[in-house]
Design a protein around this motif. Structure first.
Motif, short mmCIF file in Angstrom:
data_model
loop_
_atom_site.label_atom_id
_atom_site.label_comp_id
_atom_site.label_asym_id
_atom_site.label_seq_id
_atom_site.Cartn_x
_atom_site.Cartn_y
_atom_site.Cartn_z
N ASP A 99 0.66 -1.27 -0.01
CA ASP A 99 0.07 -0.01 0.01
C ASP A 99 0.73 1.10 0.02
OD1 ASP A 99 -2.41 -1.46 -0.01
OD2 ASP A 99 -2.22 -1.69 2.02
N GLY A 100 1.90 1.21 -0.91
CA GLY A 100 2.89 2.57 -1.03
C GLY A 100 3.81 2.49 0.06
N THR A 101 4.15 1.63 0.95
CA THR A 101 5.22 1.61 1.97
C THR A 101 6.08 0.63 1.60
OG1 THR A 101 3.58 2.41 3.71
CG2 THR A 101 5.78 1.18 4.49
N LYS A 102 7.45 1.29 1.17
CA LYS A 102 8.53 0.07 0.88
C LYS A 102 9.00 -0.14 2.21
CE LYS A 102 12.21 -0.55 -1.93
NZ LYS A 102 13.17 0.26 -2.95
N ILE A 103 9.26 -1.68 2.21
CA ILE A 103 9.96 -2.46 3.28
C ILE A 103 11.00 -3.19 2.63
CG2 ILE A 103 9.68 -3.88 5.46
CD1 ILE A 103 6.52 -3.62 4.96
N GLU A 104 12.38 -3.06 3.01
CA GLU A 104 13.56 -3.54 2.58
C GLU A 104 13.88 -4.61 3.44
OE1 GLU A 104 16.37 -0.43 1.99
OE2 GLU A 104 15.57 0.18 0.26
N SER A 105 14.37 -5.63 2.71
CA SER A 105 15.12 -6.94 3.41
C SER A 105 14.18 -7.73 4.11
CB SER A 105 16.30 -6.58 4.27
OG SER A 105 17.35 -5.69 3.36
N VAL A 106 13.17 -8.02 3.44
CA VAL A 106 12.03 -8.96 4.34
C VAL A 106 12.26 -10.44 3.80
CG1 VAL A 106 10.43 -7.11 4.48
CG2 VAL A 106 10.35 -8.98 2.50
N GLY A 107 11.87 -11.40 4.60
CA GLY A 107 12.41 -12.83 4.27
C GLY A 107 10.97 -13.30 3.33
N LEU A 108 11.18 -14.08 2.37
CA LEU A 108 10.09 -14.74 1.74
C LEU A 108 10.40 -16.04 1.22
CD1 LEU A 108 7.78 -13.56 -0.06
CD2 LEU A 108 9.32 -13.49 -2.13
N ARG A 109 9.56 -16.77 1.42
CA ARG A 109 9.73 -18.29 1.23
C ARG A 109 8.41 -19.02 0.70
NH1 ARG A 109 7.33 -21.74 4.66
NH2 ARG A 109 6.85 -21.42 6.80
N LEU A 110 8.24 -20.21 0.15
CA LEU A 110 7.15 -20.97 -0.27
C LEU A 110 6.53 -21.28 0.74
CD1 LEU A 110 8.97 -22.97 -3.00
CD2 LEU A 110 7.60 -21.14 -3.55
#
Length: 517
Positions: A99-110
């Motif tokens: 919603d327009g707020t950038k968040i860097e370096s998050v974890g993403l997995r299946l």
């Protein structure tokens, strides 16, 4: 005097210093690591400084949210290779804009089990059926035929029900013509994901959330996820804990956005919103069962995961519950269940999943549930999770019928099950064909005393949500939202068709239960 003492004791001092130097030399660079059965050991709690507020309430159901994900393609390739090699779900680092707020370096997995099996090659889905094909061995999910060797995932050593061996139709016809969603590595915007905000930045939260799930659509509404959204709302309307959800457009590395359902992942925030007292949250895992395996917590690593209060409490309450349910006589079970479990809540939980034709609950192949242990009352509450296969089954399934792929299978109390044996009075825990099972649920329903409690709660929910029309109203509201705000992502005809399918299911379910309560 000092000189005299030094002369007498200098050898002892020298030995001590030499020993200390040796220890530093040998172990000075070693890291001391605490071993625990939990997957994380951090005891620090997030605070306001770690929380990203954003600009739009993530769970505002009146907003079509936007999520854009960007990650390195090489990281994605390595993640997929690891999953194909041994099924491991590793995190990659990504930047996400919500919603327009950038968040860097998050974890993403299946995230998921049966949905992802087609990515392993050679078929997948539930019990080996291809996920991408959208059908279960030529029959529709929720009814039709099950192929030889197919059907639900079976525990090791479980036999294939005779009806499945012969490829016969599952009792009860299909409802709604539902299919599963095609998943492909070429379309990462359609894969099921878990977004973890503190995987690479310690203790970070987004609007209080540690992690959120981007859900796969399945069941009878594979494009809109309407059946899951509606079921979550009805569970909450019945007074039971339910995860918050919201629709969002979802794009990955500049792909065309697609409509996805974002779901709250139960944790500290969920516990605080749903329970007044302090407690511990546990998750039932699809790789385990409700089964007592002794007192060693490590024996349950594939069955339960502790979610909250990891450094303050452990798995001991769960182990105690498993042992008691396993060992208690029928008389003890009826006399003392309310000392271990919130009985009224358990009755509502079981009633809701039967009413909503969700066979894959705490006793299904996925063992889909969370357990909340109240530290004040010492009672457990069972929490619903993963209801994307709900509202698909036999409309006339009774309150004491065990559901399945499109069929009301076993009757509680020892009646023979087609192709799968029987559910014995007072125990057993298996659903037809030895698939899944939960001893707590089985013993609860097999008890004449608790059947009365269960049926009383069932009637209340049925009268309120179904006869009273609240379920149909909730469906109409979600349909209106999608047709007014999501037509850039999905065509109106699909939304209308999915809503009409569920409307017929709710109406038919209401009629099908008449005279059975």
């Amino acid at each position: 005097m000092f000189t005299l003492r030094w002369r007498r004791n200098w050898k002892l001092v020298a030995v001590y210093v030499a020993g200390l130097v040796a220890l530093v030399g040998l172990f000075g660079s070693a890291r001391v690591v605490a071993v625990t059965s939990s997957d994380r050991t951090a005891n620090e709690q997030p605070n306001d400084k770690n929380n990203i507020n954003g600009t739009v309430d993530l769970w505002d159901a009146d907003v079509l949210h936007t999520i854009e994900v960007r990650f390195d393609s090489a990281d994605y390739t390595r993640m997929l290779a690891a999953f194909r090699a041994d099924g491991s779900k590793t995190y990659i680092e990504a930047d996400i804009t919500i919603d327009g707020t950038k968040i860097e370096s998050v974890g993403l997995r299946l995230k998921g089990n049966s949905t992802l099996r087609s990515l392993l090659g050679g078929g997948g889905g539930i019990g080996g059926a291809p996920v991408g094909g959208g059908q279960l061995g030529g029959g529709q999910l929720g009814g039709g035929q099950v192929p030889p060797g197919g059907g639900q995932a079976r525990p090791p050593g479980a036999s294939i029900p005779q009806q499945q061996q012969q490829g016969g139709a599952v009792p009860g016809g299909p409802i709604g013509g539902g299919t599963t969603t095609t998943v492909s590595t070429d379309q990462p915007e359609k894969l099921p994901w878990l977004i973890q905000f503190d995987e690479f930045v310690k203790n970070r939260r987004y609007q209080g959330q540690k992690e959120i799930a981007v859900r796969p659509s399945a069941g009878v509404t594979p494009t809109t996820a309407l059946n899951e959204v509606l079921s979550l709302q009805l569970i909450a309307m019945a007074g039971e804990p339910s995860e918050r959800s919201a629709y969002s457009s979802f794009a990955v590395n500049g792909t065309k956005p697609t409509l996805r359902l974002v779901l709250e992942q139960p944790g500290d925030e969920f516990a605080g919103d749903n329970f007044d007292d302090e407690g511990v949250l546990y998750k039932s895992l699809s790789t385990g069962r409700f089964q007592y395996l002794g007192e060693d917590p490590l024996a349950y690593s594939n069955a339960y995961r502790q979610i909250t209060q990891k450094n303050e409490h452990d798995l001991a309450p769960v182990i105690k519950l498993l042992k008691w349910v396993t060992d208690a006589s029928d008389a003890e079970f009826e006399a003392d269940l309310d000392k271990h479990v919130d009985v009224a809540s358990l009755a509502r939980y079981v009633a809701l999943h039967n009413l909503l034709l969700d066979f894959d609950d705490m006793s299904g192949p996925g063992q889909n549930s969370y357990l909340w242990y109240n530290l004040e009352t010492k009672l457990f509450t069972i929490i619903s999770w993963d209801v994307n296969l709900s509202l698909s089954g036999t409309l006339t399934q009774g309150p004491l019928d065990a559901g399945g792929f499109g069929g009301a299978g076993a009757r509680i109390g020892g009646t023979a099950v087609p192709g799968g044996g029987a559910i014995p009075p007072g125990g057993g825990g298996a659903i037809p064909g030895g698939l899944g099972g939960n001893l707590l649920k089985t013993r609860f329903l097999a008890s004449a005393k608790f059947q009365q409690v269960y049926l009383q709660e069932y009637r209340k929910i049925y009268d309120d949500l179904m006869v009273g029309g609240r379920a149909l109203t909730a469906l109409a509201n979600v349909e209106k939202f999608l047709t007014s705000k999501a037509t850039s992502l999905i065509d109106t005809a699909t939304i209308t068709a999915d809503a009409q399918r569920l409307r017929q299911t709710l109406t038919g379910r209401t009629e099908g239960l008449k005279g059975k309560l």
